[in-house]
Structures are given as C-alpha cells and as structure tokens.
Design a protein around this motif. Sequence first.
Motif, PDB file in Angstrom:
ATOM      1  N   GLY A   5       3.329 -13.278  -5.565  1.00  0.00           N
ATOM      2  CA  GLY A   5       4.499 -12.458  -5.858  1.00  0.00           C
ATOM      3  C   GLY A   5       5.479 -13.125  -6.809  1.00  0.00           C
ATOM      4  O   GLY A   5       6.526 -12.567  -7.122  1.00  0.00           O
ATOM      5  N   PHE A   7       7.534  -3.078  -7.752  1.00  0.00           N
ATOM      6  CA  PHE A   7       7.347  -4.500  -7.452  1.00  0.00           C
ATOM      7  C   PHE A   7       7.786  -5.386  -8.594  1.00  0.00           C
ATOM      8  O   PHE A   7       8.095  -6.549  -8.411  1.00  0.00           O
ATOM      9  N   TRP A   8       7.742  -4.846  -9.804  1.00  0.00           N
ATOM     10  CA  TRP A   8       8.062  -5.618 -10.999  1.00  0.00           C
ATOM     11  C   TRP A   8       8.400  -4.684 -12.152  1.00  0.00           C
ATOM     12  O   TRP A   8       8.033  -3.508 -12.149  1.00  0.00           O
ATOM     13  N   ALA A  24       0.458  -2.146  -6.675  1.00  0.00           N
ATOM     14  CA  ALA A  24       1.404  -1.338  -7.453  1.00  0.00           C
ATOM     15  C   ALA A  24       0.817   0.026  -7.817  1.00  0.00           C
ATOM     16  O   ALA A  24       1.538   0.900  -8.285  1.00  0.00           O
ATOM     17  N   TRP A  68      -2.531  -8.184  -4.993  1.00  0.00           N
ATOM     18  CA  TRP A  68      -1.100  -8.071  -5.300  1.00  0.00           C
ATOM     19  C   TRP A  68      -0.861  -7.072  -6.430  1.00  0.00           C
ATOM     20  O   TRP A  68      -0.003  -6.201  -6.333  1.00  0.00           O
TER      21      TRP A  68
END
Length: 155
Positions: free
Chosen positions: A127, A41-42, A16, A12
């Motif tokens: 996630g 993603f963040w 990125a 995960w």
Amino acid sequence: MTNTMWVRGVEWLAAAAADPRACKREWDHGEGVALLEAGRFWDVLSVPERLGLLTLDLLWRPGLPVPGPTLVDTAAGRVGFLLPPDPSGGWVGSGLRCASRGSWVAVPPPYRPARYLEWLVPPDGSGTLHGPGALEDALQQANGTLAVLAPLCGR
C-alpha cells in the motif's frame, strides 16, 4: 521482488477494480491492460516523460525509502506516480495531469509490461504510495534542472 511480493502487488492493484477477478483475467489472458478507477485507493499524477524520469531518479536515492508505484507510458511519453487520493486535486503545473475520483487509468500487471505501459516501480502490495511532499519537492528540483539544461541542449 520476491514471488510473494508479486502476488501481494497483484492483489493490491486488482482491489481497485470493480471486479478484481476479471481484472486479473484481463492481465493474464486478455490485452494485458486493465482500466482501474483512480480516487479510491490512489490517484495518479502524470507528468511529461523527461520530467518524470528525472523526478524518479531524485526520489531513488540511498538512505531514502523506495519510491512508490510508478508507471511509464512510452506511447504518450508520460510517467505516472501513484499517490494518496487528494479530494482537492491540488496538483497544478505545466504538463501535469491528475487522475483522481471519476478518472480511469490503464495499468499493466505488476509482473510484466503490456503494450506501451510498464511499471518502473511496481506496487509491492504494502500500500506504499508516493508521499505528496517528497514528490512535489523532487518535481520542483527536476523542473529546475530541466530549465537549466534546456538552453544548453538547444531546446
């Protein structure tokens, strides 16, 4: 965390990276730190260490979900909370820094610290991120607590 959760967390987080394989190689055989782009993603909200540790403590309560991924940078004295990307970058406050699209964040692998960086709450691969509302509430509460304690501690 189980071995499967570690693997999922690695996959995960490495997703990125521009090159996930190179990212994992860097974690395992290089300096142990990879630069990952925020904003896709963040985002990462970075706060002073005392505020961040108290905030995380407030988020880590029985009956509440496990907090989202959280990093500590002991060299800089900062705690970073991974939260959903916010195109407005709406985090404002003394000592707050938000890494969003166009920013790069140094991260160690989820399974071990590297140099001065360590996961307080490693990504589990699901996630899950910090909820902005819950994080803001905890930050405000922690900030209030520190404001009350500061005169008592002579700071």
